[in-house]
Design a protein around this motif. Structure first.
Motif, PDB file in Angstrom:
ATOM      1  N   GLN A   1       0.832  -1.202   0.000  1.00 36.30           N
ATOM      2  CA  GLN A   1       0.000   0.000   0.000  1.00 36.30           C
ATOM      3  C   GLN A   1       0.871   1.258   0.000  1.00 36.30           C
ATOM      4  O   GLN A   1       0.574   2.216  -0.698  1.00 36.30           O
ATOM      5  CB  GLN A   1      -0.927   0.023   1.212  1.00 36.30           C
ATOM      6  N   VAL A   2       1.946   1.241   0.806  1.00 38.58           N
ATOM      7  CA  VAL A   2       2.852   2.388   0.878  1.00 38.58           C
ATOM      8  C   VAL A   2       3.478   2.640  -0.487  1.00 38.58           C
ATOM      9  O   VAL A   2       3.518   3.773  -0.969  1.00 38.58           O
ATOM     10  CB  VAL A   2       3.940   2.176   1.957  1.00 38.58           C
ATOM     11  N   LYS A   3       3.965   1.588  -1.119  1.00 41.75           N
ATOM     12  CA  LYS A   3       4.601   1.736  -2.430  1.00 41.75           C
ATOM     13  C   LYS A   3       3.644   2.301  -3.464  1.00 41.75           C
ATOM     14  O   LYS A   3       4.030   3.092  -4.310  1.00 41.75           O
ATOM     15  CB  LYS A   3       5.124   0.381  -2.924  1.00 41.75           C
ATOM     16  N   GLN A   4       2.387   1.893  -3.405  1.00 41.00           N
ATOM     17  CA  GLN A   4       1.418   2.257  -4.428  1.00 41.00           C
ATOM     18  C   GLN A   4       0.709   3.583  -4.172  1.00 41.00           C
ATOM     19  O   GLN A   4       0.002   4.073  -5.037  1.00 41.00           O
ATOM     20  CB  GLN A   4       0.377   1.145  -4.575  1.00 41.00           C
ATOM     21  N   ASN A   5       0.876   4.164  -2.988  1.00 41.97           N
ATOM     22  CA  ASN A   5       0.096   5.340  -2.647  1.00 41.97           C
ATOM     23  C   ASN A   5       0.992   6.512  -2.250  1.00 41.97           C
ATOM     24  O   ASN A   5       1.520   6.539  -1.148  1.00 41.97           O
ATOM     25  CB  ASN A   5      -0.888   5.015  -1.525  1.00 41.97           C
ATOM     26  N   SER A   6       1.105   7.479  -3.126  1.00 40.10           N
ATOM     27  CA  SER A   6       1.933   8.655  -2.838  1.00 40.10           C
ATOM     28  C   SER A   6       1.208   9.664  -1.951  1.00 40.10           C
ATOM     29  O   SER A   6       1.766  10.695  -1.604  1.00 40.10           O
ATOM     30  CB  SER A   6       2.381   9.318  -4.136  1.00 40.10           C
ATOM     31  N   HIS A   7      -0.043   9.389  -1.590  1.00 37.08           N
ATOM     32  CA  HIS A   7      -0.813  10.289  -0.730  1.00 37.08           C
ATOM     33  C   HIS A   7      -0.862   9.785   0.709  1.00 37.08           C
ATOM     34  O   HIS A   7      -1.774  10.122   1.454  1.00 37.08           O
ATOM     35  CB  HIS A   7      -2.233  10.473  -1.270  1.00 37.08           C
ATOM     36  N   CYS A   8       0.132   8.981   1.089  1.00 38.59           N
ATOM     37  CA  CYS A   8       0.150   8.481   2.464  1.00 38.59           C
ATOM     38  C   CYS A   8       0.747   9.537   3.393  1.00 38.59           C
ATOM     39  O   CYS A   8       1.596  10.333   3.000  1.00 38.59           O
ATOM     40  CB  CYS A   8       0.908   7.161   2.563  1.00 38.59           C
ATOM     41  N   ALA A   9       0.259   9.540   4.599  1.00 38.37           N
ATOM     42  CA  ALA A   9       0.717  10.446   5.652  1.00 38.37           C
ATOM     43  C   ALA A   9       0.829   9.628   6.935  1.00 38.37           C
ATOM     44  O   ALA A   9       0.507   8.437   6.959  1.00 38.37           O
ATOM     45  CB  ALA A   9      -0.263  11.602   5.818  1.00 38.37           C
ATOM     46  N   ILE A  10       1.247  10.296   7.996  1.00 42.12           N
ATOM     47  CA  ILE A  10       1.446   9.611   9.277  1.00 42.12           C
ATOM     48  C   ILE A  10       0.603  10.335  10.331  1.00 42.12           C
ATOM     49  O   ILE A  10       0.486  11.559  10.319  1.00 42.12           O
ATOM     50  CB  ILE A  10       2.940   9.626   9.674  1.00 42.12           C
TER      51      ILE A  10
ATOM     52  N   VAL B   1      -1.807   6.795   7.286  1.00 45.57           N
ATOM     53  CA  VAL B   1      -3.151   7.221   6.902  1.00 45.57           C
ATOM     54  C   VAL B   1      -3.096   7.871   5.527  1.00 45.57           C
ATOM     55  O   VAL B   1      -2.019   8.165   5.005  1.00 45.57           O
ATOM     56  CB  VAL B   1      -3.729   8.224   7.932  1.00 45.57           C
ATOM     57  N   TYR B   2      -4.264   8.122   4.976  1.00 44.90           N
ATOM     58  CA  TYR B   2      -4.351   8.899   3.742  1.00 44.90           C
ATOM     59  C   TYR B   2      -4.231  10.370   4.091  1.00 44.90           C
ATOM     60  O   TYR B   2      -4.839  10.853   5.044  1.00 44.90           O
ATOM     61  CB  TYR B   2      -5.682   8.650   3.025  1.00 44.90           C
ATOM     62  N   GLU B   3      -3.431  11.099   3.323  1.00 48.26           N
ATOM     63  CA  GLU B   3      -3.286  12.533   3.542  1.00 48.26           C
ATOM     64  C   GLU B   3      -4.610  13.239   3.250  1.00 48.26           C
ATOM     65  O   GLU B   3      -5.311  12.889   2.307  1.00 48.26           O
ATOM     66  CB  GLU B   3      -2.195  13.081   2.626  1.00 48.26           C
ATOM     67  N   ILE B   4      -4.921  14.233   4.060  1.00 42.60           N
ATOM     68  CA  ILE B   4      -6.137  15.021   3.860  1.00 42.60           C
ATOM     69  C   ILE B   4      -5.809  16.195   2.966  1.00 42.60           C
ATOM     70  O   ILE B   4      -4.829  16.854   3.119  1.00 42.60           O
ATOM     71  CB  ILE B   4      -6.701  15.521   5.207  1.00 42.60           C
TER      72      ILE B   4
ATOM     73  N   PHE C   1      -9.707  18.619  13.906  1.00 39.75           N
ATOM     74  CA  PHE C   1     -10.721  17.632  13.528  1.00 39.75           C
ATOM     75  C   PHE C   1     -10.459  16.331  14.281  1.00 39.75           C
ATOM     76  O   PHE C   1      -9.327  16.053  14.672  1.00 39.75           O
ATOM     77  CB  PHE C   1     -10.723  17.404  12.018  1.00 39.75           C
ATOM     78  N   PRO C   2     -11.491  15.523  14.496  1.00 40.32           N
ATOM     79  CA  PRO C   2     -11.307  14.248  15.199  1.00 40.32           C
ATOM     80  C   PRO C   2     -10.378  13.326  14.401  1.00 40.32           C
ATOM     81  O   PRO C   2     -10.504  13.223  13.175  1.00 40.32           O
ATOM     82  CB  PRO C   2     -12.711  13.653  15.261  1.00 40.32           C
ATOM     83  N   PHE C   3      -9.458  12.678  15.098  1.00 38.91           N
ATOM     84  CA  PHE C   3      -8.542  11.801  14.362  1.00 38.91           C
ATOM     85  C   PHE C   3      -9.258  10.600  13.764  1.00 38.91           C
ATOM     86  O   PHE C   3      -8.742   9.943  12.876  1.00 38.91           O
ATOM     87  CB  PHE C   3      -7.307  11.403  15.169  1.00 38.91           C
ATOM     88  N   THR C   4     -10.476  10.332  14.203  1.00 39.79           N
ATOM     89  CA  THR C   4     -11.255   9.245  13.599  1.00 39.79           C
ATOM     90  C   THR C   4     -11.666   9.580  12.160  1.00 39.79           C
ATOM     91  O   THR C   4     -12.133   8.707  11.440  1.00 39.79           O
ATOM     92  CB  THR C   4     -12.506   8.931  14.444  1.00 39.79           C
ATOM     93  N   HIS C   5     -11.472  10.840  11.734  1.00 41.32           N
ATOM     94  CA  HIS C   5     -11.724  11.208  10.335  1.00 41.32           C
ATOM     95  C   HIS C   5     -10.588  10.743   9.426  1.00 41.32           C
ATOM     96  O   HIS C   5     -10.778  10.687   8.207  1.00 41.32           O
ATOM     97  CB  HIS C   5     -11.908  12.718  10.198  1.00 41.32           C
ATOM     98  N   LEU C   6      -9.438  10.447  10.006  1.00 40.68           N
ATOM     99  CA  LEU C   6      -8.320   9.931   9.213  1.00 40.68           C
ATOM    100  C   LEU C   6      -8.593   8.472   8.868  1.00 40.68           C
ATOM    101  O   LEU C   6      -9.113   7.713   9.690  1.00 40.68           O
ATOM    102  CB  LEU C   6      -7.006  10.039   9.996  1.00 40.68           C
TER     103      LEU C   6
END
Length: 158
Positions: free
Chosen positions: A6-15, A155-158, A130-135
């Motif tokens: 998933q990390v390799k395939q997704n450039s919109h990942c965040a922490i 997580v996915y970057e917002i 915002f609530p972290f449950t939105h991530l």
């Protein structure tokens, strides 16, 4: 699908992670003076997936909720570097905030050792927390559990 894939395939990942408000407020002050200034924090957890995300895609967005506070994401910054098992990474400790400078690698007897040093820049308070449950978790798109306490999550970057 595995997180590594998933990390390799997704450039919109965040922490996403938690930290203490006093340390994050200090990081904001440092960043207000110089957004590029590196700031080092510690974790007792191995951040291997976060390291993989940086190695694959470069600097990542990092979101913080504060420890012992509500479940709101109140801070964000840029995750610049992740050093795993950092016994040989003493040079990164020079970028610690004043309030954590004396902590070293938590070598005291009975304390969990530092497993990761993570380096951020441009730490800012979010204007609309915002609530972290939105991530959404990168692994399966599910929300972060509302009882998430420590460690980190990709997580996915917002």
């Amino acid at each position: 699908m595995r997180l590594k894939t998933q990390v390799k395939q997704n450039s919109h990942c965040a922490i996403f992670s938690r930290n203490y408000s006093e340390h994050l407020d200090e990081a904001v002050e440092i960043s207000n003076q110089n957004p590029r200034q590196l700031i080092t924090f510690r974790s007792s957890v191995v951040w291997s997936s976060a390291k993989k995300a940086i190695e694959t895609h470069g600097q990542r967005k990092i979101y913080f909720a504060t420890v012992g506070d509500s479940n709101l994401v109140r801070y964000e910054g840029n995750l610049e570097k992740v050093e795993l098992n950092p016994q040989t990474a003493q040079e990164l400790l020079q970028y610690c905030t004043e309030s954590t400078r004396g902590e070293g690698l938590w070598e005291e007897v009975g304390k969990v050792a530092v497993k990761t040093l993570y380096v951020i820049s441009n730490c800012q308070k979010i204007k609309s927390p915002f609530p972290f449950t939105h991530l959404r978790k990168l692994l399966d798109g599910s929300p972060i559990d509302d009882n998430f306490s420590y460690s980190y999550a990709l997580v996915y970057e917002i």
